[in-house]
Design an enzyme around this catalytic site. Sequence first.
Site, PDB file in Angstrom:
ATOM      1  CG  ASP A  33      -2.007   1.018   1.165  1.00 53.57           C
ATOM      2  OD1 ASP A  33      -2.357   1.443   0.042  1.00 53.57           O
ATOM      3  OD2 ASP A  33      -2.526   1.403   2.228  1.00 53.57           O
ATOM      4  CG  ASN A  81      -7.261  -2.434  -6.566  1.00 51.98           C
ATOM      5  OD1 ASN A  81      -6.293  -3.148  -6.328  1.00 51.98           O
ATOM      6  ND2 ASN A  81      -7.756  -1.597  -5.652  1.00 51.98           N
TER       7      ASN A  81
END
EC number: 2.5.1.-
Length: 256
Positions: A33, A81
Amino acid sequence: MFKKLINKKNTINNYNEELDSSNIPEHIAIIMDGNGRWAKKRKMPRIKGHYEGMQTIKKITRIASDIGVKYLTLYAFSTENWSRPESEVNYIMNLPVNFLKTFLPELIEKNVKVETIGFTDKLPKSTIEAINNAKEKTANNTGLKLIFAINYGGRAELVHSIKNMFDELHQQGLNSDIIDETYINNHLMTKDYPDPELLIRTSGEQRISNFLIWQVSYSEFIFNQKLWPDFDEDELIKCIKIYQSRQRRFGGLSEE
């Protein structure tokens, strides 16, 4: 060249001296991340963060292999995503093509085996071809298993697995009494891997974001403050040292 190899060997030896070799996590899973925030801090486009994140994957794969980690699962692209801007998604989908084109020779040399979990049949053709080529070229490798979770989501995996179990029970005329943890494990995308002992998330966020939600039930969690492009070998070693300082109880009591 010779000096570079000596320095690399010395670095690996130093890392091994810092760690308890009898307690290296067999399986490390990482939520990579912070690529977008890394780029934003530098007033760069988000795709630059993804590019730099790809370089970090190379570094972490090398050191994980060198210190004896057996499985490294990287959360590369989630089922959620797809909602990102189309230009960003297209760039991310092309990353495996570029990554594997440049890194595959080294993966082969280091005896790393490339594998994936997720609904990869939904990926663009060029991405699928690059992944399948890497799998084929490394199929006989016996070292670190580098597992990319791509178009993967923990809930989607469970739904998919439950449907498969239901169909199997129906077709074979079995009842639900056969279902236990082992039966479920054997129907997951991760059936060939042990559960991760260590889950790392970079960027300081403290959530698992639908990643391996069944498999991390007893994993040790470490939330590292570094953005993924800034996460390096030293940070991984720090995380493993923290892991080694903990006592895993699996719901039981520690020995006094």
